[in-house]
Scaffold this motif. Structure first.
Motif, PDB file in Angstrom:
ATOM      1  N   GLU A   1       0.847  -1.192   0.000  1.00 32.13           N
ATOM      2  CA  GLU A   1       0.000   0.000   0.000  1.00 32.13           C
ATOM      3  C   GLU A   1       0.881   1.240   0.000  1.00 32.13           C
ATOM      4  OE1 GLU A   1      -2.692  -0.062   3.289  1.00 32.13           O
ATOM      5  OE2 GLU A   1      -3.813  -1.790   2.546  1.00 32.13           O
ATOM      6  N   LYS A   2       0.496   2.218  -0.796  1.00 35.87           N
ATOM      7  CA  LYS A   2       1.241   3.468  -0.899  1.00 35.87           C
ATOM      8  C   LYS A   2       0.286   4.617  -0.624  1.00 35.87           C
ATOM      9  CE  LYS A   2       3.668   6.322  -4.307  1.00 35.87           C
ATOM     10  NZ  LYS A   2       4.034   6.456  -5.733  1.00 35.87           N
ATOM     11  N   ARG A   3       0.680   5.487   0.288  1.00 37.31           N
ATOM     12  CA  ARG A   3      -0.140   6.654   0.639  1.00 37.31           C
ATOM     13  C   ARG A   3       0.725   7.906   0.586  1.00 37.31           C
ATOM     14  NH1 ARG A   3      -4.805   4.593   3.029  1.00 37.31           N
ATOM     15  NH2 ARG A   3      -4.624   2.384   3.554  1.00 37.31           N
ATOM     16  N   GLY A   4       0.103   9.023   0.183  1.00 42.88           N
ATOM     17  CA  GLY A   4       0.844  10.285   0.134  1.00 42.88           C
ATOM     18  C   GLY A   4       1.706  10.378  -1.110  1.00 42.88           C
TER      19      GLY A   4
ATOM     20  N   VAL B   1      -3.266   9.713  -3.392  1.00 37.45           N
ATOM     21  CA  VAL B   1      -3.900   9.671  -2.073  1.00 37.45           C
ATOM     22  C   VAL B   1      -3.606   8.317  -1.434  1.00 37.45           C
ATOM     23  CG1 VAL B   1      -6.074   9.794  -0.814  1.00 37.45           C
ATOM     24  CG2 VAL B   1      -5.682  11.295  -2.776  1.00 37.45           C
ATOM     25  N   ALA B   2      -4.037   7.242  -2.103  1.00 41.98           N
ATOM     26  CA  ALA B   2      -3.749   5.903  -1.601  1.00 41.98           C
ATOM     27  C   ALA B   2      -3.990   4.882  -2.705  1.00 41.98           C
ATOM     28  CB  ALA B   2      -4.613   5.579  -0.384  1.00 41.98           C
ATOM     29  N   GLN B   3      -3.120   3.876  -2.760  1.00 44.67           N
ATOM     30  CA  GLN B   3      -3.273   2.799  -3.727  1.00 44.67           C
ATOM     31  C   GLN B   3      -2.759   1.493  -3.119  1.00 44.67           C
ATOM     32  OE1 GLN B   3      -1.043   4.384  -7.088  1.00 44.67           O
ATOM     33  NE2 GLN B   3      -2.919   4.912  -8.174  1.00 44.67           N
TER      34      GLN B   3
ATOM     35  N   SER C   1      -7.748   1.913  -5.473  1.00 41.64           N
ATOM     36  CA  SER C   1      -7.243   3.283  -5.453  1.00 41.64           C
ATOM     37  C   SER C   1      -8.291   4.192  -4.861  1.00 41.64           C
ATOM     38  CB  SER C   1      -6.900   3.735  -6.876  1.00 41.64           C
ATOM     39  OG  SER C   1      -6.354   5.036  -6.868  1.00 41.64           O
TER      40      SER C   1
END
Length: 217
Positions: free
Chosen positions: A184-187, A191-193, A216
């Protein structure tokens, strides 16, 4: 003699262009299959620092605000860009891939992912125990500052956040030729994915077979 010097100069320029800039070194890094997969998974979804800076400027300001754009460019030229990594690994269900393989709602048009899920699901063993992310499993590719999330309080008040990551453990098949990881990737620029990443080992090297955006927001 002049032609010889010119030839040597051309060869030196050509040689220098063939080599990428030196990569930052993670002194904790310990090579292993898990480390190789972790490194590939992280860096596959992380844009280079130069790409992030360029997009951050476009994201922050409209083209008309020239002064603010130049000010941000100057700040980014000297700023440290931090990537934060969650300290604990994400726990995902043991039947995560098997449920995807059995799902009746899968997109029939996404044939590549469907074939991979059908192949990986019976082979890759997901039996996750609680775990801590090990920084020694990540080799740095881009010129960011990498830091575990719980250490962020040590930073000065002003810095640029290039992203916050959470990752599952790395899961392999029995002979360690296939691997799966969830990230998970945020920022940063999004926003978030959430990503499902499928990897395979061929001739001693790991390769990303598919990196699929699972969701997403």
């Amino acid at each position: 003699m002049n032609k010889l010097l010119q030839l040597i100069l051309v060869l030196l320029i050509f040689t220098s262009c063939r080599h990428p800039r030196p990569k930052p070194v993670n002194k904790l890094y310990v090579p292993s299959d898990e480390a190789a997969v972790t490194t590939l998974a992280f860096n596959y979804i992380m844009p280079s620092d130069s790409v992030l800076k360029a997009h951050l400027i476009k994201y922050k300001f409209p083209a008309s605000q020239t002064d603010n754009i130049e000010q941000l460019k100057n700040q980014l030229d000297t700023a440290r860009l931090y990537v934060f990594i969650a300290d604990t690994l994400i726990r995902i269900p043991e039947d995560y891939l098997k449920k995807q393989a059995k799902s009746r709602h899968r997109n029939d048009k996404d044939m590549v992912k469907n074939m991979l899920v059908d192949s990986w699901a019976p082979e890759v063993v997901i039996n996750e125990k609680p775990g801590i992310f090990q920084l020694k499993n990540l080799s740095f590719t881009y010129n960011y500052e990498y830091m575990l999330f719980n250490q962020r309080k040590k930073l000065p008040p002003a810095f640029f956040n290039a992203g916050m990551f959470r990752m599952s453990a790395v899961f392999f098949n029995h002979n360690k030729t296939k691997a799966f990881a969830y990230i998970e990737k945020r920022g940063g620029l999004v926003v978030a994915q959430g990503y499902d990443i499928f990897l395979e080992k061929k001739k001693g090297n790991w390769f990303v077979v598919l990196c699929d955006i699972d969701w997403s927001s």
